[in-house]
Design an enzyme around this catalytic site. Sequence first.
Site, PDB file in Angstrom:
ATOM      1  N   TYR A  73     -12.727  -2.493  -2.207  1.00 29.28           N
ATOM      2  CA  TYR A  73     -12.135  -1.564  -3.176  1.00 29.28           C
ATOM      3  C   TYR A  73     -11.683  -0.275  -2.495  1.00 29.28           C
ATOM      4  O   TYR A  73     -12.082   0.813  -2.867  1.00 29.28           O
ATOM      5  CB  TYR A  73     -13.137  -1.269  -4.296  1.00 29.28           C
ATOM      6  N   CYS A  74     -10.830  -0.417  -1.514  1.00 33.01           N
ATOM      7  CA  CYS A  74     -10.376   0.704  -0.697  1.00 33.01           C
ATOM      8  C   CYS A  74      -8.846   0.726  -0.721  1.00 33.01           C
ATOM      9  O   CYS A  74      -8.209  -0.308  -0.941  1.00 33.01           O
ATOM     10  CB  CYS A  74     -10.892   0.511   0.741  1.00 33.01           C
ATOM     11  N   GLY A  75      -8.288   1.893  -0.480  1.00 36.88           N
ATOM     12  CA  GLY A  75      -6.836   1.979  -0.383  1.00 36.88           C
ATOM     13  C   GLY A  75      -6.281   1.144   0.764  1.00 36.88           C
ATOM     14  O   GLY A  75      -5.111   0.756   0.755  1.00 36.88           O
TER      15      GLY A  75
END
Length: 196
Positions: A73-75
């Site tokens: 759940y990271c850019g």
Amino acid sequence: MLKMPALLLSLSAAVLATQPAMAQSSKAPVAQPIATSCPVVLKHTFKRLQDDAPQDLCQYAGKVVLVVNTASYCGYTKQYTGLEELYAKYGSRGLVVLGFPSNDFGNQEPGTSQEIADFCFNTYGVKFPMFAKSSVIGTAANPLHANLTQLTGQAPKWNFAKYLIDRNGKVVAFFPSKVAPEDPQLVGKIEQTLAL
């Protein structure tokens, strides 16, 4: 006089018999470096993400290794696509990508091993080796990342930091998270390392 042709025939037969062997030995050797032993940097065992089966990293001795700390759940999570493309494109030449999920940065990897494995495969088609979630920084860092940080003086500052290790186990480059897998700087270094 009858003995001379028989002698010549025997010598001719002997020469012909050795030609295939001579032809084989004159072939140029294929430049394929083979590690004779496991480099220190790979002398670690980690649980495989999918099923917790222990995996000895020495199985990657002699390969060019790209170590990446990952998060779901990271850019930068979309980098999974590029990492898988690198693995697919260069795997036959000796590149392996090793993924190490970590919840160290922004709590962006909260899931269980099974949830992470399902996400990686179902969302990004990840087939490169992935390992159970672990820490990659500080005193709690897994032994591989602790060693990589010590060798390079560079610890991951966020998800998707990358270490490139050559076939002999030498760390040849560190790339921060913002350097995408398709970045010419990273691709060029991989190609250069594979060519050695």
